[in-house]
Enzyme design. Structure first.
Site, PDB file in Angstrom:
ATOM      1  N   CYS A  62       0.597  -1.404   0.276  1.00  0.00           N
ATOM      2  CA  CYS A  62       0.163  -0.310   0.045  1.00  0.00           C
ATOM      3  C   CYS A  62       0.826   1.022  -0.112  1.00  0.00           C
ATOM      4  CB  CYS A  62      -1.046   0.110   1.596  1.00  0.00           C
ATOM      5  SG  CYS A  62      -1.793   0.994   1.154  1.00  0.00           S
ATOM      6  N   CYS A  66       0.150   5.068   6.335  1.00  0.00           N
ATOM      7  CA  CYS A  66      -0.563   5.005   8.547  1.00  0.00           C
ATOM      8  C   CYS A  66       0.882   4.883   8.868  1.00  0.00           C
ATOM      9  CB  CYS A  66      -1.484   4.372   8.030  1.00  0.00           C
ATOM     10  SG  CYS A  66      -3.298   4.915   6.254  1.00  0.00           S
ATOM     11  N   CYS A  69       0.289   0.551  10.683  1.00  0.00           N
ATOM     12  CA  CYS A  69      -0.211  -0.181   9.286  1.00  0.00           C
ATOM     13  C   CYS A  69       1.477  -1.128   8.661  1.00  0.00           C
ATOM     14  CB  CYS A  69      -1.098   0.492   8.130  1.00  0.00           C
ATOM     15  SG  CYS A  69      -1.302  -0.759   6.894  1.00  0.00           S
ATOM     16  N   CYS A 106     -16.129  -9.617   5.464  1.00  0.00           N
ATOM     17  CA  CYS A 106     -15.469  -9.420   5.126  1.00  0.00           C
ATOM     18  C   CYS A 106     -14.111  -9.494   4.408  1.00  0.00           C
ATOM     19  CB  CYS A 106     -15.223  -8.075   6.373  1.00  0.00           C
ATOM     20  SG  CYS A 106     -16.246  -7.106   8.055  1.00  0.00           S
ATOM     21  N   CYS A 137     -19.074  -7.785   3.493  1.00  0.00           N
ATOM     22  CA  CYS A 137     -18.603  -6.482   3.731  1.00  0.00           C
ATOM     23  C   CYS A 137     -17.201  -6.109   2.994  1.00  0.00           C
ATOM     24  CB  CYS A 137     -18.413  -6.472   5.045  1.00  0.00           C
ATOM     25  SG  CYS A 137     -17.362  -4.347   5.493  1.00  0.00           S
ATOM     26  N   CYS A 197     -19.598   0.853   7.412  1.00  0.00           N
ATOM     27  CA  CYS A 197     -18.915  -0.236   8.612  1.00  0.00           C
ATOM     28  C   CYS A 197     -17.699   1.255   9.211  1.00  0.00           C
ATOM     29  CB  CYS A 197     -18.754  -1.456   8.755  1.00  0.00           C
ATOM     30  SG  CYS A 197     -17.311  -1.419  10.021  1.00  0.00           S
ATOM     31  N   ARG A 269     -18.068  -2.674  17.181  1.00  0.00           N
ATOM     32  CA  ARG A 269     -17.123  -4.771  17.483  1.00  0.00           C
ATOM     33  C   ARG A 269     -16.010  -4.185  18.212  1.00  0.00           C
ATOM     34  NH1 ARG A 269     -16.926  -4.777  12.021  1.00  0.00           N
ATOM     35  NH2 ARG A 269     -19.264  -5.842  11.971  1.00  0.00           N
TER      36      ARG A 269
END
Length: 324
Positions: A62, A66, A69, A106, A137, A197, A269
């Site tokens: 990616c 972030c 991450c 998901c 999802c 979500c 969650r």
């Protein structure tokens, strides 16, 4: 980033001010949990937990930065890049999830935003999972409005796109996209008619006031997110946030409780970081209003309590799995 950045997904419904939300955080622990549990019982089966399973269908590589991450190409972690999984691999993973009791499946891909040709392949996965009778999802990064429409037309039930933090803390964590980019994607998802979500991450070095700010932003969305994942930072060596002072578990439980009070009809969650919580801390989270978990041994690239351990905990607490 000013709070007004969320006006595109908010309305005039009454949400407590950030000062009032901080006051909730500051309540004696027992008083806060009693208040949260009372709200929870008014809207949900107090002993029912919705089970979701998350599969990384495309890992690593990616371009975002972030700070939490391990899938970023900018961070020297041990996560290996992989191409998109095959339809058969996804189908088998979804079948295993269903057999283990999950009601929602998901799919996550480490993209800044998907190309249309990538989206077509994910749509094939969505259709395959739906045929197993599971809710679907996806979390694929930023979406353009036509992409959100395409996912909706394919039957995707939920789209996950977290805001991560309070607006004023966001630039401390991510610099390759801004807060409004997140809001724009959420707006596209809502306009397409999908369920949202959306949650955040705590334990990144933010203050309690910033945790109140995160929950204020989520609660101000109209409609409020149907699903609100609250993640506890999982520190991965090589990421900028590795070495951050760990959050007191009782502060995490307070965050769950305040989320339940502010968003009484949302599924709250327990997401990333659940492996770091003891059984007793998880039990308090459930009492405070958490009624959904990510279920399975892995959550994208980090560990998660295994299915047997979760099943044993449910038996000990008298909890049961329920559909979303």
């Amino acid at each position: 980033m000013p709070l007004s950045s969320t006006k595109s997904v908010t309305s005039e419904h009454k949400v407590p001010s950030r000062v009032d939300i901080e006051a909730l955080f500051n309540l004696p622990f027992n008083d806060l949990l009693f208040k949260a549990h009372t709200v929870h019982r008014q809207h949900f089966d107090a002993n029912g937990i919705q089970l979701s399973t998350l599969l990384s269908v495309k890992t690593g590589g990616c371009p975002e930065d972030c700070g939490y991450c391990p899938q970023s190409i900018r961070h020297p972690t041990q996560v290996a890049n992989s191409s998109l999984l095959s339809i058969e691999e996804v189908r088998l993973a979804a079948q295993r999830a269903k057999e283990a009791g999950a009601s929602r499946f998901c799919m996550g891909a480490a993209w800044r935003s998907p190309k249309d040709k990538d989206l077509d392949q994910v749509i094939d996965m969505i259709i395959e999972v739906q045929q197993l009778g599971l809710e679907t999802c996806a979390t694929l990064g930023m979406l353009k409005p036509h992409q959100a429409e395409k996912l909706k037309n394919a039957g995707l039930d939920y789209y996950n796109h977290n805001i991560d933090s309070a607006p004023e803390f966001y630039e401390e964590i991510i610099k390759t996209r801004d807060y409004q980019d997140r809001i724009d994607t959420l707006q596209a998802v809502r306009q397409a008619g999908m369920h949202v979500c959306c949650g955040g991450i705590v334990g990144m070095g933010e203050t309690r006031a910033m945790r109140a700010g995160l929950l204020h932003e989520l609660a101000s969305m109209s409609p409020q997110p149907e699903s609100v994942p609250i993640n506890l930072l999982v520190q991965v060596e090589g990421t900028p946030l590795h070495g951050t002072e760990e959050l007191d578990p009782f502060e995490f439980i307070r965050t769950i409780a305040v989320a339940r009070i502010l968003m009484p009809k949302s599924r709250v969650r327990l997401s990333a970081g659940r492996e770091q919580l003891s059984d007793a801390h998880q039990a308090l989270c459930f009492f405070a209003g958490a009624n959904s978990i990510f279920y399975g041994e892995k959550l994208l690239t980090t560990g998660n309590p295994d299915v047997k351990k979760d099943q044993d905990l449910f038996i000990r607490l008298g909890l049961h799995a329920e559909n979303a």
